[in-house]
Design a protein around this motif. Structure first.
Motif, mmCIF file in Angstrom:
data_model
loop_
_atom_site.group_PDB
_atom_site.id
_atom_site.type_symbol
_atom_site.label_atom_id
_atom_site.label_comp_id
_atom_site.label_asym_id
_atom_site.label_seq_id
_atom_site.Cartn_x
_atom_site.Cartn_y
_atom_site.Cartn_z
ATOM 1 N N LEU A 118 27.332 25.449 60.212
ATOM 2 C CA LEU A 118 28.599 26.102 59.906
ATOM 3 C C LEU A 118 29.403 26.363 61.171
ATOM 4 C CD1 LEU A 118 27.248 28.772 57.361
ATOM 5 C CD2 LEU A 118 28.295 26.567 56.825
ATOM 6 N N VAL A 119 30.730 26.330 61.027
ATOM 7 C CA VAL A 119 31.660 26.687 62.103
ATOM 8 C C VAL A 119 32.732 27.605 61.516
ATOM 9 C CG1 VAL A 119 31.277 24.638 63.516
ATOM 10 C CG2 VAL A 119 32.978 24.575 61.671
ATOM 11 N N ASN A 120 33.302 28.449 62.356
ATOM 12 C CA ASN A 120 34.328 29.407 61.908
ATOM 13 C C ASN A 120 35.722 28.770 61.945
ATOM 14 O OD1 ASN A 120 32.149 31.400 63.420
ATOM 15 N ND2 ASN A 120 33.034 32.290 61.551
ATOM 16 N N GLU A 121 35.911 27.724 61.149
ATOM 17 C CA GLU A 121 37.188 27.016 61.163
ATOM 18 C C GLU A 121 37.840 26.959 59.794
ATOM 19 O OE1 GLU A 121 36.656 23.218 63.032
ATOM 20 O OE2 GLU A 121 35.836 24.094 64.878
ATOM 21 N N GLY A 122 37.346 27.740 58.834
ATOM 22 C CA GLY A 122 37.937 27.759 57.512
ATOM 23 C C GLY A 122 38.951 28.882 57.361
ATOM 24 N N THR A 123 39.801 28.758 56.342
ATOM 25 C CA THR A 123 40.799 29.789 56.047
ATOM 26 C C THR A 123 40.848 30.019 54.539
ATOM 27 O OG1 THR A 123 42.588 28.171 55.885
ATOM 28 C CG2 THR A 123 42.212 29.199 58.045
ATOM 29 N N GLY A 124 41.607 31.020 54.161
ATOM 30 C CA GLY A 124 41.791 31.316 52.748
ATOM 31 C C GLY A 124 42.998 32.211 52.547
ATOM 32 N N ARG A 125 43.492 32.246 51.305
ATOM 33 C CA ARG A 125 44.618 33.120 50.960
ATOM 34 C C ARG A 125 44.377 33.711 49.578
ATOM 35 N NH1 ARG A 125 49.992 30.707 50.431
ATOM 36 N NH2 ARG A 125 48.959 28.837 49.619
ATOM 37 N N ASN A 126 44.608 35.000 49.468
ATOM 38 C CA ASN A 126 44.613 35.684 48.177
ATOM 39 C C ASN A 126 45.908 36.477 48.073
ATOM 40 O OD1 ASN A 126 41.874 34.907 47.626
ATOM 41 N ND2 ASN A 126 41.180 36.552 48.956
ATOM 42 N N TYR A 127 46.597 36.334 46.963
ATOM 43 C CA TYR A 127 47.801 37.139 46.771
ATOM 44 C C TYR A 127 47.994 37.420 45.293
ATOM 45 C CZ TYR A 127 49.862 32.490 45.952
ATOM 46 O OH TYR A 127 50.125 31.230 45.492
ATOM 47 N N GLY A 128 48.660 38.545 45.002
ATOM 48 C CA GLY A 128 48.847 38.890 43.604
ATOM 49 C C GLY A 128 49.581 40.198 43.423
ATOM 50 N N VAL A 129 49.714 40.568 42.165
ATOM 51 C CA VAL A 129 50.379 41.814 41.794
ATOM 52 C C VAL A 129 49.552 42.494 40.712
ATOM 53 C CG1 VAL A 129 51.851 40.658 40.091
ATOM 54 C CG2 VAL A 129 52.577 42.842 41.060
ATOM 55 N N GLU A 130 49.498 43.825 40.736
ATOM 56 C CA GLU A 130 48.668 44.598 39.808
ATOM 57 C C GLU A 130 49.470 45.747 39.215
ATOM 58 O OE1 GLU A 130 44.863 43.922 42.814
ATOM 59 O OE2 GLU A 130 45.729 45.921 42.525
ATOM 60 N N LEU A 131 49.272 45.987 37.926
ATOM 61 C CA LEU A 131 49.956 47.064 37.225
ATOM 62 C C LEU A 131 48.928 47.907 36.481
ATOM 63 C CD1 LEU A 131 52.710 48.314 36.260
ATOM 64 C CD2 LEU A 131 52.527 46.784 34.279
ATOM 65 N N THR A 132 49.047 49.213 36.619
ATOM 66 C CA THR A 132 48.167 50.149 35.914
ATOM 67 C C THR A 132 49.009 51.193 35.202
ATOM 68 O OG1 THR A 132 46.411 49.923 37.565
ATOM 69 C CG2 THR A 132 46.314 51.850 36.133
ATOM 70 N N LEU A 133 48.777 51.353 33.906
ATOM 71 C CA LEU A 133 49.371 52.433 33.124
ATOM 72 C C LEU A 133 48.212 53.260 32.592
ATOM 73 C CD1 LEU A 133 51.766 53.863 31.724
ATOM 74 C CD2 LEU A 133 51.445 52.261 29.802
ATOM 75 N N GLU A 134 48.191 54.538 32.929
ATOM 76 C CA GLU A 134 47.018 55.346 32.588
ATOM 77 C C GLU A 134 47.403 56.745 32.144
ATOM 78 O OE1 GLU A 134 42.677 56.568 34.488
ATOM 79 O OE2 GLU A 134 44.252 55.770 35.790
ATOM 80 N N GLN A 135 46.752 57.186 31.090
ATOM 81 C CA GLN A 135 46.800 58.590 30.695
ATOM 82 C C GLN A 135 45.403 59.163 30.876
ATOM 83 O OE1 GLN A 135 48.787 60.296 27.071
ATOM 84 N NE2 GLN A 135 46.688 60.894 26.523
ATOM 85 N N TYR A 136 45.303 60.177 31.735
ATOM 86 C CA TYR A 136 44.029 60.840 31.922
ATOM 87 C C TYR A 136 43.684 61.619 30.658
ATOM 88 C CZ TYR A 136 45.615 59.885 36.664
ATOM 89 O OH TYR A 136 46.114 59.280 37.785
ATOM 90 N N LEU A 137 42.426 61.925 30.507
ATOM 91 C CA LEU A 137 41.967 62.631 29.322
ATOM 92 C C LEU A 137 42.826 63.874 29.067
ATOM 93 C CD1 LEU A 137 39.708 62.571 27.151
ATOM 94 C CD2 LEU A 137 38.456 64.157 28.624
#
Length: 781
Positions: A602-621
């Motif tokens: 193995l060599v440290n020559e790899g890359t990656g990308r993560n991207y996104g959007v998240e939505l939370t709608l919550e009513q606590y007890l």
């Protein structure tokens, strides 16, 4: 006056509590300054909705006690001059156990001006005050309440935005398209090995969690841009806290369920001393039945675990806690011919173990400065033996004996300069020991190759500094840096981090965060050996660096009412220095690994990308009802040595969760019985996998994937509904609960992956976990 009016408004909004023929319990605890952890004297605590009002004032040690609180749900409202008001809604009060709380208050900045503070409970406000983005607190009650969570915090957080579990049944946690091996587990502020039974090398999840929910206190979970104190984490952090035992009276909990029989005891060491203990032990129910000769089938999972937490205050300025966690697990399986069960195709035995013991010592230098020192010892390991039946007899395919241990010493200094400034700095040294022997059969050369054969130790050094600055009531910033050193090859990483929060008003807030983060690969990857043509062994990966990622996050929070909020976050993660195979034509990247032995160069020559959007709608007890809906849209991409950007195995594209539940009082009021119903529905984009080359697999006698088309097949979308229903009844000195918790009640069977079975020469399709009922009876007394 405004605090009084706010209290009155809360009284009108809260559900009234009838005292007639109701059992009562004591609610007590301690109130501390959030930053300095010093006791607040004279703080007012009241139970909302009681008539006459029940309340108390804290003493010289910050302690309060409220007696005769009706069982059921209670909401607390806490006020203190110079500090922001705090509401704690819907705390469960039962007849068997006292409610013991540890509450932190935030000092108000604008002391000279009259400030209106709207008391609310926002679970985006976590226990770690240095975290401003991508963080969520969770309670022990939630691990027990969420349908399908099986009292497991790892399964519970799969309902959070940006988080995905394993459709085949493990509690692996995939955060924002990252491999689950990027998760950091911490217990009582210290890094620990994977706390799961049947855990594979490098993995951070497993089928059964060894952390028992009866031992847990409120804890934090982070999904990105971690605060400076967290190192060796790439995708997420579990910061688990053990609760302290009752220091005034002895209390017990026992439960019997499909997954285990367990017993918890807690209480004081002696009357008049504030020290306490709590301990738990669990034994696999299936193993118990197997040991008794009642149950006999192929592959009975056998496991047991135990944990404890001992709190020992020493005078007014020192506090010592001792804690521990341990577990062992084993499973033996044989694979037989479908047409003739007397023909054994393969046989295997797998065992895993873990153990952690630690001591924390906290010394309060003055009201604004304290030092926390800790020492922990831990061990983990696995054994595995696998034989395959061939024409000439059983062939020894796999022999694994892996043992790892660590000694960690840490020291952290916390200094609260004033209401606007808090500083935290610390250092952590870990001595990592290993004794590993791994021999695997090479189907190409028809020889048994040594992948690991090492005994020794190395170490890591981590240091961090954090600064929390509250410019005013609206603006808050946390900033700092984390330093990481891996002694095996002198790999270093300097990781700056910053978080911002702007409260537009009492209901709206904007957040932003940035951080550099790194994560070691499993030690087996660094020590991996390759057998050369002359029989010598080569270690190609000893100089491998850590995988790194830059996290960028922006967010918006909207409080809709006293119990409901909306949260939106968008993120971008740039991964670099990713280990990839040292081959210009190879598509192999450790980004797609979630835990296994590797011996590729193995060599440290790899890359990656993560991207996104998240939505939370919550009513606590609220009034016995809660719900949460999350939507996550994301991409996960990687680039290996061949230079082609591809979708990773974790690129499911979307996750939709809807959970909710309701509590109903049933029967006469004096029966104190509650019926509860909880449900979870989820739709998850299918995981990607590389197709199998069937002809090549048959010719070799082992699975061969079509590496020319990596992760080109997308599994079916996973849909499931979990349903839990039960009753809880309070008697004079006991509380009992009966619950039926069914995972995948519709028994949906989505295709997740495919595997080649050498014994039959065929491809077997692997589907999501089938319907699984869990019946649990719990008694508290």
């Amino acid at each position: 006056m405004k605090t009084f009016l706010l209290s009155g408004a809360l009284l009108l909004l809260a559900t009234s509590v009838s005292f007639s023929q109701q059992m009562t319990q004591t609610v007590r605890g301690q109130i501390l300054d959030q930053d300095a952890k010093s006791p607040l004297i004279g703080a007012t605590v009241q139970i909302v909705g009681t008539d006459p009002i029940l309340g108390a004032v804290t003493d010289l040690d910050g302690n309060f006690r409220i007696t005769n609180v009706p069982v059921g749900r209670a909401s607390l409202f806490i006020t203190y001059i110079g500090y922001e008001d705090k509401a704690m809604p819907n705390i469960q009060v039962n007849s068997a156990k006292e409610v013991v709380l540890n509450i932190d208050l935030v000092e108000s900045i604008d002391k000279l001006d009259e400030v209106v503070v709207t008391a609310k409970k926002d679970k985006s406000e976590v226990l770690n005050e240095m975290a401003l983005v991508s963080a969520r607190s969770f309670s022990v009650e939630e691990t027990q309440r969420y349908a399908g969570a099986i009292n497991d915090p790892a399964r519970m957080v799969s309902a959070f935005a940006g988080v995905n579990g394993d459709a085949q049944g493990n509690n692996d946690i995939v955060v924002r398209g990252n491999s689950s091996k990027g998760i950091l587990w911490k217990l009582e502020g210290v890094e620990i090995p994977n706390p799961n039974h049947f855990a594979n090398e490098g993995a951070t999840g497993g089928p059964v969690n060894a952390l028992n929910s009866n031992m847990l206190d409120n804890s934090d979970f982070f999904t990105g841009a971690f605060s400076p104190e967290y190192g060796n984490a790439l995708s997420g952090v579990f910061d688990i806290k053990f609760k302290k035992g009752n220091n005034e009276q002895r209390e017990y909990t026992t439960s019997l369920g499909v997954f285990g029989v367990d017993f918890t005891a807690e209480g004081p060491f002696k009357q008049g001393y504030n020290g306490s203990y709590i301990a738990n032990y669990r034994y696999s129910s299936l193993q118990l039945l197997s040991d008794a000769g009642i149950l006999d089938f192929n592959g009975v999972p056998k496991y047991q675990d135990g944990s404890f937490n001992i709190a020992l205050p020493i005078g007014k300025k020192q506090y010592v806690t001792m804690f521990g966690l341990g577990g062992i697990s084993n499973i033996s399986q044989t694979e037989t011919d479908e047409e003739d069960e007397d023909i054994v195709l393969s046989r295997g035995d797998f065992g895993a173990r873990l153990g952690v013991v630690g001591v924390n010592h906290t010394y309060f230098i003055n009201d604004n400065v304290f030092v926390r020192n800790s020492v922990t010892l831990s061990l983990s390991g696995q054994t595995s033996n696998y034989d395959m039946n061939e024409d000439t007899g059983f062939r020894d395919v796999e022999d694994i004996d892996l043992n790892k241990n660590s000694v960690r010493v840490a020291s952290t200094l916390n200094y609260k300069l004033n209401a606007k400034n808090k500083f935290e700095t610390g250092i952590i040294y870990s001595r990592l020991g290993y004794n590993a022997k791994v021999d695997l059969y090479n189907y190409e050369t028809k020889t048994k190759d040594t992948w690991l054969d090492d005994k020794g130790n190395t170490g890591t050094l981590q240091a961090f500094g954090s600064w929390k600055l509250r410019f005013n009531e609206a603006w808050t910033m946390t900033s700092g840096v984390h330093y990481f050193l891996f002694a095996l090859n002198n790999t270093q990483s300097v990781e700056p981090r910053v978080g911002l929060k702007y409260d537009l008003n009492s209901k709206q807030a904007f957040t932003a965060g940035f951080g550099l983060h790194s994560r070691l690969e499993p030690v087996s990857a660094y020590l991996a050996k390759q057998t050369q043509e002359d029989g010598s062994l080569l270690q190609p990966n000893k100089n491998l660096r850590t995988t790194k990622a830059a996290h960028y996050v922006v967010g918006f929070n909207q409080v809709l009412n006293q119990s409901t909020h909306l949260k939106l976050e968008a993120y971008y993660q740039q991964l670099y220095d990713v280990p990839v195979e040292k081959d210009a034509s190879s598509s192999f990247s450790m980004i797609n690994s979630s835990g296994a032995f590797v011996n590729e160069s193995l060599v440290n020559e790899g890359t990656g990308r993560n991207y996104g959007v998240e939505l939370t709608l919550e009513q606590y007890l609220n009034r016995g009802f809660y719900y949460m809906s999350t939507v996550s849209l994301y991409k996960s991409l990687y680039t290996a040595q061949d230079g082609i950007e591809r979708t990773s195995t974790f690129d499911g594209n979307y996750i939709v969760n809807v959970i909710g539940g309701k509590e109903f009082k049933v029967g006469a009021a004096d029966r104190n019985r509650v019926l509860f119903v909880n449900a979870k529905a989820a739709l998850i984009g299918g995981q990607r996998y590389t197709p199998i080359d069937l002809e090549a697999s048959r010719e070799l006698g082992s699975e061969v994937r079509d590496d020319a088309n990596p992760f080109s097949v997308k599994g079916d979308d996973v849909f499931f509904v979990n349903l839990a229903i039960g009753t809880r009844k309070n008697r004079k000195k006991t509380t009992s609960e009966f619950k039926i918790d069914v995972t995948n009640v519709t028994n949906n069977q989505a295709l997740v992956n495919e595997y080649f079975v050498a014994g039959t020469g065929n491809i077997v399709k692997s589907y999501q976990l089938a319907m699984l009922p869990n019946i649990v009876y719990t008694l508290k007394f």
